[in-house]
Motif scaffolding. Sequence first.
Motif, short mmCIF file in Angstrom:
data_model
loop_
_atom_site.label_atom_id
_atom_site.label_comp_id
_atom_site.label_asym_id
_atom_site.label_seq_id
_atom_site.Cartn_x
_atom_site.Cartn_y
_atom_site.Cartn_z
N MET A 204 8.19 61.48 119.15
CA MET A 204 7.94 62.86 119.58
C MET A 204 9.20 63.49 120.18
O MET A 204 9.51 64.65 119.92
N LEU A 205 9.93 62.71 120.97
CA LEU A 205 11.17 63.23 121.56
C LEU A 205 12.20 63.50 120.47
O LEU A 205 12.91 64.52 120.53
N ALA A 206 12.29 62.61 119.47
CA ALA A 206 13.24 62.81 118.38
C ALA A 206 12.91 64.08 117.60
O ALA A 206 13.80 64.86 117.25
N ALA A 207 11.62 64.31 117.36
CA ALA A 207 11.21 65.53 116.64
C ALA A 207 11.53 66.78 117.45
O ALA A 207 11.97 67.79 116.89
N SER A 208 11.34 66.71 118.75
CA SER A 208 11.64 67.86 119.60
C SER A 208 13.12 68.15 119.67
O SER A 208 13.53 69.28 119.98
N CYS A 209 13.95 67.14 119.39
CA CYS A 209 15.40 67.32 119.39
C CYS A 209 15.94 67.74 118.02
O CYS A 209 17.17 67.80 117.83
N GLY A 210 15.06 67.98 117.08
CA GLY A 210 15.48 68.48 115.78
C GLY A 210 15.59 67.44 114.69
O GLY A 210 16.05 67.75 113.59
N VAL A 211 15.19 66.20 114.94
CA VAL A 211 15.24 65.16 113.91
C VAL A 211 14.07 65.36 112.95
O VAL A 211 12.92 65.51 113.38
N CYS A 216 13.31 61.45 107.39
CA CYS A 216 13.99 60.18 107.64
C CYS A 216 13.15 59.00 107.16
O CYS A 216 13.68 58.04 106.59
N LYS A 217 11.83 59.07 107.37
CA LYS A 217 10.97 57.99 106.90
C LYS A 217 10.99 57.91 105.38
O LYS A 217 11.03 56.81 104.80
N THR A 218 10.96 59.06 104.73
CA THR A 218 10.99 59.08 103.26
C THR A 218 12.31 58.51 102.74
O THR A 218 12.32 57.72 101.78
N ALA A 219 13.42 58.88 103.38
CA ALA A 219 14.73 58.37 102.95
C ALA A 219 14.82 56.86 103.18
O ALA A 219 15.39 56.14 102.34
N LEU A 220 14.26 56.38 104.27
CA LEU A 220 14.27 54.94 104.54
C LEU A 220 13.47 54.18 103.49
O LEU A 220 13.92 53.14 102.98
N LEU A 221 12.29 54.69 103.15
CA LEU A 221 11.48 54.04 102.12
C LEU A 221 12.18 54.10 100.76
O LEU A 221 12.08 53.16 99.96
N ALA A 222 12.87 55.21 100.48
CA ALA A 222 13.59 55.32 99.22
C ALA A 222 14.70 54.28 99.13
O ALA A 222 14.90 53.65 98.07
N LEU A 223 15.42 54.05 100.23
CA LEU A 223 16.47 53.04 100.23
C LEU A 223 15.89 51.65 100.05
O LEU A 223 16.42 50.84 99.26
N ALA A 224 14.81 51.35 100.77
CA ALA A 224 14.18 50.03 100.64
C ALA A 224 13.66 49.80 99.22
O ALA A 224 13.80 48.71 98.66
N THR A 225 13.09 50.82 98.63
CA THR A 225 12.55 50.71 97.27
C THR A 225 13.67 50.56 96.24
O THR A 225 13.53 49.82 95.27
N ALA A 226 14.79 51.24 96.46
CA ALA A 226 15.92 51.11 95.55
C ALA A 226 16.45 49.68 95.53
O ALA A 226 16.78 49.14 94.47
N PHE A 227 16.50 49.05 96.70
CA PHE A 227 16.92 47.65 96.74
C PHE A 227 15.93 46.76 95.99
O PHE A 227 16.33 45.80 95.33
N ALA A 228 14.65 47.09 96.08
CA ALA A 228 13.63 46.28 95.39
C ALA A 228 13.77 46.40 93.88
O ALA A 228 13.70 45.40 93.16
#
Length: 337
Positions: A204-211, A216-228
């Motif tokens: 929640m704090l990260a979202a309030s700071c503009g993250v 970010c979650k989608t990009a993380l899953l995309a990277l993990a899936t690309a390795f797979a």
Amino acid sequence: MRSSMPQSPPLPLACGGFESLAGCAALVLLAPLLLSEYQVYALAVTFAYAIAALGTGIAYSSLGILALGQSGFMAIGAFASILLLEAKVPFIAVLPLCLLLGLACGAAFGLLASRLTQFPLAVVGFAFAFLLMDLGTGGLLKRLTGGEAGRTAPVGTLFAADVSQGLPMYYLGAIALVLCLLLALLAQRSSFGRALLSIKRDEMLAASCGVHVSGCKTALLALATAFATLGGALVAQFTNFASPGQFGPGLTVSLLAMALVGGSRFLLGPLVGTLILDTLPYLVKMRADDRQVLVGVVLLAVLVLAPDGLLAWLQSGWRALARRLPRPAAKHEERTP
């Protein structure tokens, strides 16, 4: 008068920096000089599975995401590489295309699952892997996968070398693993990695700071899936074969175990876990059923005795030993009036 207390040195090859990566690359390049042909083959396959386990590890260590669909994405990469080679696509383009396919699949999966919390997301991933195996065995995808009989992978050549045999196979897997480790390290030390760290600490704090949390979650899953998908493509090429049952949900559990046993927050953790749970049983010619039992026993033991993985346990032991060693005399600074 001031005294300086020297800090305990970090465990070599465990901290996840560029020094660790350079040391790993040196060991990998020199290993074939000391190993038999059979051991070289086993290590090449290990590198392919370690790449997929690395994707599982970074998803879990970054945001606590249980990426339980990794075996399904490995199957996508394996059969995509076979179809591309059958379509006469040059092998030098096959692996990058499989990597891009993994990024696209991971981004699509991440967008669909961006509203889910960790446990439902894990259930969805596991269900996806099971459904894909079922469709490939006797369902709509049987024509593409060959059903239970599977499909033979065409031989790929890179600079006139057969990459499914001997040293070309080994060095292809080694280079792919080192590049994936480097990519993971750069991502961790970039603004993207800092954003993931802020989300992990307080979403929640990260979202309030503009993250952009969902992005970010989608990009993380995309990277993990690309390795797979890349790992799946390499497995199909190294073993010259792929079948839906080879990439069942049990493999997903094994990949998670590989990451956790070695230590998912360490750069080399998934590789260490893969060596213990996959390569060692293969070298001693352990039966497949016994390997599954070994995965369960080792995972249970590590979670109880070393919850952060074997590398974390070794690092704490290393630091404890360093504190017991004799230290140089403290330097004194005399103040002059």
